[in-house]
Enzyme design. Structure first.
Site, PDB file in Angstrom:
ATOM      1  N   SER A  96     -20.536   0.343  -3.059  1.00 20.55           N
ATOM      2  CA  SER A  96     -21.395   1.312  -2.360  1.00 20.55           C
ATOM      3  C   SER A  96     -21.917   0.733  -1.046  1.00 20.55           C
ATOM      4  O   SER A  96     -22.192   1.451  -0.094  1.00 20.55           O
ATOM      5  CB  SER A  96     -22.562   1.747  -3.252  1.00 20.55           C
ATOM      6  N   ARG A 198       2.308  31.801  11.521  1.00 17.31           N
ATOM      7  CA  ARG A 198       2.425  30.382  11.139  1.00 17.31           C
ATOM      8  C   ARG A 198       3.072  30.197   9.770  1.00 17.31           C
ATOM      9  O   ARG A 198       3.531  29.110   9.436  1.00 17.31           O
ATOM     10  CB  ARG A 198       1.057  29.707  11.155  1.00 17.31           C
ATOM     11  N   ARG A 216     -15.359   1.854   2.408  1.00 17.00           N
ATOM     12  CA  ARG A 216     -14.922   1.961   1.012  1.00 17.00           C
ATOM     13  C   ARG A 216     -13.769   2.964   0.895  1.00 17.00           C
ATOM     14  O   ARG A 216     -12.767   2.712   0.220  1.00 17.00           O
ATOM     15  CB  ARG A 216     -16.106   2.419   0.142  1.00 17.00           C
ATOM     16  N   ARG A 225      -2.126   4.710  -0.185  1.00  8.70           N
ATOM     17  CA  ARG A 225      -1.125   5.239   0.752  1.00  8.70           C
ATOM     18  C   ARG A 225      -0.305   4.191   1.475  1.00  8.70           C
ATOM     19  O   ARG A 225       0.777   4.506   1.960  1.00  8.70           O
ATOM     20  CB  ARG A 225      -1.818   6.152   1.776  1.00  8.70           C
TER      21      ARG A 225
HETATM   22  C1  LIG Z   1       2.188   8.079  -4.725  1.00  8.69           C
HETATM   23  C2  LIG Z   1       1.333   9.309  -4.888  1.00  8.69           C
HETATM   24  C3  LIG Z   1       1.845  10.441  -5.466  1.00  8.69           C
HETATM   25  C4  LIG Z   1       1.069  11.607  -5.610  1.00  8.69           C
HETATM   26  N1  LIG Z   1       1.607  12.717  -6.178  1.00  8.69           N
HETATM   27  C5  LIG Z   1       0.859  13.836  -6.328  1.00  8.69           C
HETATM   28  C6  LIG Z   1       1.388  15.030  -6.922  1.00  8.69           C
HETATM   29  O1  LIG Z   1       2.535  15.078  -7.325  1.00  8.69           O
HETATM   30  N2  LIG Z   1       0.585  16.114  -7.015  1.00  8.69           N
HETATM   31  C7  LIG Z   1      -0.713  16.105  -6.590  1.00  8.69           C
HETATM   32  O2  LIG Z   1      -1.409  17.099  -6.709  1.00  8.69           O
HETATM   33  N3  LIG Z   1      -1.233  14.989  -6.020  1.00  8.69           N
HETATM   34  C8  LIG Z   1      -0.488  13.878  -5.880  1.00  8.69           C
HETATM   35  N4  LIG Z   1      -1.039  12.767  -5.281  1.00  8.69           N
HETATM   36  C9  LIG Z   1      -2.408  12.847  -4.771  1.00  8.69           C
HETATM   37  C10 LIG Z   1      -3.412  12.165  -5.744  1.00  8.69           C
HETATM   38  O3  LIG Z   1      -3.399  12.787  -6.999  1.00  8.69           O
HETATM   39  C11 LIG Z   1      -4.835  12.249  -5.142  1.00  8.69           C
HETATM   40  O4  LIG Z   1      -5.240  13.594  -5.046  1.00  8.69           O
HETATM   41  C12 LIG Z   1      -4.942  11.625  -3.788  1.00  8.69           C
HETATM   42  O5  LIG Z   1      -4.287  10.398  -3.715  1.00  8.69           O
HETATM   43  C13 LIG Z   1      -6.413  11.455  -3.415  1.00  8.69           C
HETATM   44  O6  LIG Z   1      -6.933  10.339  -4.113  1.00  8.69           O
HETATM   45  P1  LIG Z   1      -8.259  10.382  -4.992  1.00  8.69           P
HETATM   46  O7  LIG Z   1      -8.171  11.423  -6.044  1.00  8.69           O
HETATM   47  O8  LIG Z   1      -8.490   8.990  -5.444  1.00  8.69           O
HETATM   48  O9  LIG Z   1      -9.366  10.951  -4.023  1.00  8.69           O
HETATM   49  P2  LIG Z   1     -10.392  10.360  -2.949  1.00  8.69           P
HETATM   50  O10 LIG Z   1     -11.033  11.533  -2.353  1.00  8.69           O
HETATM   51  O11 LIG Z   1      -9.702   9.390  -2.029  1.00  8.69           O
HETATM   52  O12 LIG Z   1     -11.475   9.669  -3.811  1.00  8.69           O
HETATM   53  C14 LIG Z   1     -11.715   8.307  -3.951  1.00  8.69           C
HETATM   54  C15 LIG Z   1     -12.275   8.071  -5.324  1.00  8.69           C
HETATM   55  O13 LIG Z   1     -13.545   8.679  -5.452  1.00  8.69           O
HETATM   56  C16 LIG Z   1     -13.699   9.210  -6.780  1.00  8.69           C
HETATM   57  N5  LIG Z   1     -13.801  10.680  -6.708  1.00  8.69           N
HETATM   58  C17 LIG Z   1     -13.467  11.475  -5.652  1.00  8.69           C
HETATM   59  N6  LIG Z   1     -13.698  12.753  -5.929  1.00  8.69           N
HETATM   60  C18 LIG Z   1     -14.188  12.785  -7.175  1.00  8.69           C
HETATM   61  C19 LIG Z   1     -14.586  13.826  -8.017  1.00  8.69           C
HETATM   62  N7  LIG Z   1     -14.546  15.098  -7.644  1.00  8.69           N
HETATM   63  N8  LIG Z   1     -15.019  13.518  -9.258  1.00  8.69           N
HETATM   64  C20 LIG Z   1     -15.086  12.230  -9.666  1.00  8.69           C
HETATM   65  N9  LIG Z   1     -14.695  11.176  -8.899  1.00  8.69           N
HETATM   66  C21 LIG Z   1     -14.253  11.458  -7.691  1.00  8.69           C
HETATM   67  C22 LIG Z   1     -12.465   8.796  -7.559  1.00  8.69           C
HETATM   68  O14 LIG Z   1     -12.723   7.551  -8.187  1.00  8.69           O
HETATM   69  C23 LIG Z   1     -11.426   8.640  -6.456  1.00  8.69           C
HETATM   70  O15 LIG Z   1     -10.339   7.784  -6.801  1.00  8.69           O
HETATM   71  C24 LIG Z   1      -0.267  11.617  -5.139  1.00  8.69           C
HETATM   72  C25 LIG Z   1      -0.790  10.450  -4.549  1.00  8.69           C
HETATM   73  C26 LIG Z   1      -0.010   9.318  -4.410  1.00  8.69           C
HETATM   74  C27 LIG Z   1      -0.596   8.086  -3.747  1.00  8.69           C
END
Ligand SMILES: Cc1cc2nc3c(=O)[nH]c(=O)nc-3n(C[C@H](O)[C@H](O)[C@H](O)COP(=O)(O)OP(=O)(O)OC[C@H]3O[C@@H](n4cnc5c(N)ncnc54)[C@H](O)[C@@H]3O)c2cc1C
Length: 275
Positions: A96, A198, A216, A225
């Protein structure tokens, strides 16, 4: 005529800074002497019983360090080596503290494939993306991946599809504008028409994003990524961002190693994931 784009471009346009008067006022009030790399901030800092002599003037790192030190009333006490201090924060996942510093980027030369994935990152970021309703896509760039370009037949298919989509876009704009002309005001007409047209634009269409993210969120983005499992376009953006951040705040991003991949791109790896 297609404007072909091959590589994403990441521009760092904003970074954290210190308000020195505020630091001076706070440390004076607390009776803690402060000097930033030998420069006194408070009066005669060395005469104070508690004295924080920083070894860096990196604003982002100092802000994170101050945020960490406030938790334990540790100004002028404990570790003063920035690398060691922030290394411990990262190792102990006191993440944090890293949310206090934000950088601003403009990302260009990247497609709507990229942006669809990019905007999935919600926590700790702010996004402004070029509007396809307000901005004409008639002459927009199209992102061509090298794997398509390297295969002449694939490139021909791609060019035909993209040129066809752009022609369809222009035709739809013209047809829909004729339907609406005289019925609604000009600004609304343009917006409404582009909004509908579009829908035929390819995923390859270039977009522009103004993106702000805290340290963070940046670390998490890089881990997700700048990975060989991520799509090549977003991976290239994430690696560019990491390289920028390693220059900007080496004590917050120095633990990542860049590894060359067989396709000529790179991925990043760290022992301290999800801080
Ligand atoms: C290789 C790869 C393949 C993927 N394939 C797919 C796919 O096929 N389909 C698809 O839909 N997505 C896919 N994704 C996207 C993935 O599921 C995530 O949505 C995306 O990477 C964003 O990451 P995040 O959820 O960690 O969110 P971020 O917004 O980056 O959040 C960071 C962290 O904060 C916490 N956090 C954020 N929001 C919340 C919340 N609302 N509640 C609780 N904790 C939270 C979690 O710990 C999270 O990890 C893929 C991603 C990658 C890297």
């Amino acid at each position: 005529m297609i404007t072909v784009i091959r590589e994403p471009r990441v521009y760092l346009v904003g970074r954290p800074s210190l308000v020195t008067e505020g630091w001076k006022a706070f440390f004076d009030d607390e009776g803690v002497g402060l000097s930033i790399v030998g420069e006194p901030v408070t009066e005669s800092p060395e005469k104070s019983e508690l004295h924080w002599e920083t070894d860096t003037d990196n604003a982002a790192e100092l802000l994170c360090m101050a945020a960490g030190k406030i938790c334990y009333d540790a100004f002028g006490k404990g570790r003063s080596d920035t690398g060691e201090y922030l290394g411990n924060i990262i190792e102990s996942k006191h993440g944090s503290v890293l949310e206090h510093v934000t950088w601003n980027f403009i990302i260009a030369g990247a497609s709507r494939v990229f942006s669809h994935e990019h905007v999935r990152h919600r926590a700790g970021v702010a996004i402004s993306q070029r509007s396809q309703r307000y901005v004409s896509e008639s002459a927009s760039g199209q992102v061509l991946l090298s794997m398509i370009e390297d295969n002449p037949e694939a490139k021909r298919v791609w060019e035909e599809a993209v040129a066809g989509a752009q022609a369809a876009y222009d035709k739809l704009v013209q047809l829909l504008a004729e339907d609406l002309r005289g019925h609604i005001d000009k600004t609304l007409l343009v917006k409404t028409v582009r909004s509908a047209a579009r829908s035929v634009m390819p995923n390859a269409t270039e977009t522009y994003i103004f993106w702000s993210a805290n340290a963070r969120a940046l670390r998490h983005y890089v881990e997700m990524r700048a990975s060989e499992h991520a799509d090549i376009e977003i991976r290239k953006v994430a690696v560019q961002i990491l390289k920028i951040m390693q220059r900007e705040a080496p004590n917050l991003f120095g633990d990542y190693r860049l590894i060359d991949l067989p396709d000529g791109t790179q991925e990043a790896s760290t022992d301290h994931t999800k801080v």
